[in-house]
Design an enzyme around this catalytic site. Sequence first.
Site, PDB file in Angstrom:
ATOM      1  N   LYS A 209       0.573  -1.388  -0.260  1.00  0.00           N
ATOM      2  CA  LYS A 209      -0.041  -0.098   0.111  1.00  0.00           C
ATOM      3  C   LYS A 209       0.830   1.358  -0.091  1.00  0.00           C
ATOM      4  O   LYS A 209       0.792   2.315  -0.757  1.00  0.00           O
ATOM      5  CB  LYS A 209      -0.984   0.069   1.272  1.00  0.00           C
ATOM      6  N   GLU A 215       9.986  -5.699   4.211  1.00  0.00           N
ATOM      7  CA  GLU A 215      10.327  -6.916   3.341  1.00  0.00           C
ATOM      8  C   GLU A 215       9.926  -7.100   1.925  1.00  0.00           C
ATOM      9  O   GLU A 215      10.538  -7.538   1.140  1.00  0.00           O
ATOM     10  CB  GLU A 215       9.429  -8.023   4.046  1.00  0.00           C
ATOM     11  N   GLY A 273      -5.447  -4.543   5.437  1.00  0.00           N
ATOM     12  CA  GLY A 273      -4.424  -5.421   4.641  1.00  0.00           C
ATOM     13  C   GLY A 273      -4.925  -6.868   4.681  1.00  0.00           C
ATOM     14  O   GLY A 273      -4.946  -7.629   3.838  1.00  0.00           O
ATOM     15  N   ARG A 274      -5.517  -7.255   5.863  1.00  0.00           N
ATOM     16  CA  ARG A 274      -5.760  -8.756   6.091  1.00  0.00           C
ATOM     17  C   ARG A 274      -7.064  -9.029   5.435  1.00  0.00           C
ATOM     18  O   ARG A 274      -7.572 -10.151   5.343  1.00  0.00           O
ATOM     19  CB  ARG A 274      -5.708  -9.066   7.495  1.00  0.00           C
ATOM     20  N   GLU A 359      -4.550 -11.333  14.413  1.00  0.00           N
ATOM     21  CA  GLU A 359      -4.407  -9.910  14.185  1.00  0.00           C
ATOM     22  C   GLU A 359      -5.482  -8.914  14.591  1.00  0.00           C
ATOM     23  O   GLU A 359      -5.375  -7.835  15.080  1.00  0.00           O
ATOM     24  CB  GLU A 359      -3.645  -9.566  12.873  1.00  0.00           C
ATOM     25  N   HIS A 390      -2.901 -37.907  11.522  1.00  0.00           N
ATOM     26  CA  HIS A 390      -1.720 -38.406  11.757  1.00  0.00           C
ATOM     27  C   HIS A 390      -0.787 -37.649  12.382  1.00  0.00           C
ATOM     28  O   HIS A 390       0.509 -37.875  12.474  1.00  0.00           O
ATOM     29  CB  HIS A 390      -1.305 -39.262  10.348  1.00  0.00           C
ATOM     30  N   LYS A 518       8.791  -3.830  14.420  1.00  0.00           N
ATOM     31  CA  LYS A 518       9.465  -3.236  13.254  1.00  0.00           C
ATOM     32  C   LYS A 518      10.501  -2.119  13.480  1.00  0.00           C
ATOM     33  O   LYS A 518      11.392  -1.772  12.938  1.00  0.00           O
ATOM     34  CB  LYS A 518       8.211  -2.648  12.266  1.00  0.00           C
TER      35      LYS A 518
END
Length: 551
Positions: A209, A215, A273-274, A359, A390, A518
Amino acid sequence: MSLQNTNPTHTKAWQQLENHFSKMKNNSIKEMFQNDEKRAEKFHIQWNDFLVDYSKNNVNQETIDLLLNLANEVNLKDAISKYFTGDLINQTENRAVLHTALRVPENEVILVDGKNVVPEVFEVKNKIKSFTDEIVSGERKGYTGKPFTDVVNIGIGGSDLGPAMVVEALQYYKNHLNVHFVSNVDGDHVNEIIKKINPETTLFVIVSKTFTTQETLTNSETIRSWFLSREFGTAQQEDVAKHFVAVSTNIQKVTEFGIDANNVFPMWDWVGGRFSLWSAVGLSISLAVGFDNYANLLKGAHKMDEHFKTETFDKNIPIVLALLSIWYNNFFGAESEALIPYTQYLQKLAPYLQQGIMESNGKSIARDGKPVNYQTGTIIWGEPGTNSQHAFFQLIHQGTKLIPTDFIGYVKPLYGDTNHHDKLMSNFFAQTEALLNGKTPEQVKTEFDTQGVSTEKAEFLLPFKVFSGNRPTNTILIQKLTPESLGSLIALYEHKIFVQGVIWNIFSYDQWGVELGKQLANSILEEINSNKVSQHDNSTSFLLKHFLDNK
């Protein structure tokens, strides 16, 4: 207008639920089935292609009624109205929460600051469609005139998890393009992706954005350097514009990177964002499966939006599932919920919802700015069945923790292989039955007798073979995994998040908790670059020194 500020523990319904819990906590779900042969008929919801059975929970009608009273007492209906009409419910950031506006029909009107945002949403959708059609058809080509064969999505968090999950989930519908995802700033991650692609035939979609995410920018710069390297091809700086596009609001930084301003897909401040896969963040989804399938994904989400917005609370899937989650989290003390999809296609659903749920609702401050005195966000985890059986089902069946579990399955397989699918679904049904009923000492003894196990061995093994049962599950049975049904499923969990946040009286749509790390990382990076450790706690200084001495 903001959402109502109500401490849930001060409501009449909460007090009644606490009293009710004291009667229910040692209840046997199995006995409730024995006492009511129509229990499943009472505690299920059928909607479109969805059948949601919540009868295998430690609830009776009084429980449901009290939970519905709680929803009414915190004024959930008004909150839902504000959610859909663009009120600034993300109060700490002074923003609306309108990812639902990204999937409405073109004739709807949704106002943000007095302006109808639907026309600009469709303007971006049309741009996504045109771009997708050009890439998929081969009309738009790379710098050497070759059509694109690969797409690399570069983003992190919501700019990665949503698109990656959906592209994986809709593999059956994908076209010839190979779509890759780069998220982690770990250089090994990006270099492994680079090994798989050809600079002449790869399109890069940078999703950020602000175009400042560390990153994403680091990975983008590494990939651009590789793209321009003489070792791998003949691309010039001007060729960046043919191979790189961006989903961003920062036109200046995007163009400085070398991306053509015409190849920028805008985002909006009112989309978190999510919850952004429904926006241009979903460009890689559209490229992977074609725009029509992407449009059907949005259509399915909108159908769930309408169900959530208009259905009565007692027949409202997101509301009922949210209330059950509150029941276990806040009264039984269950700290986690498992999510088990019986399809390999949904292997990334749990990681995606981990961000969405944890979040959003991992908050300890109420809307009035004071610490809460009750539990909020649940821990979400899971893997597809039967793999998960399993791996960690031992803990769910015989562990000391109460882990409410959602089972998600499909009536029809995509490739029509009924042999495999019937075996898969037999496990799906068997697990919820086993978690409900368990296995009594008498049943174990009968098995031992049948098997001819000696008395001494039987006495020793007996307690290990007993299953207590009484483990709660929800079953979500869907007709078929399609783009539309997937859209509905994702939206279901989005609205469940919202309901929980309203009841817990927290702001679900900010994420200040990700900021501190951050900030510290930026200052520590300066120390690493200068090879000089500053003032830290003893442990961090010790570790940094070891890292610098041995790198």
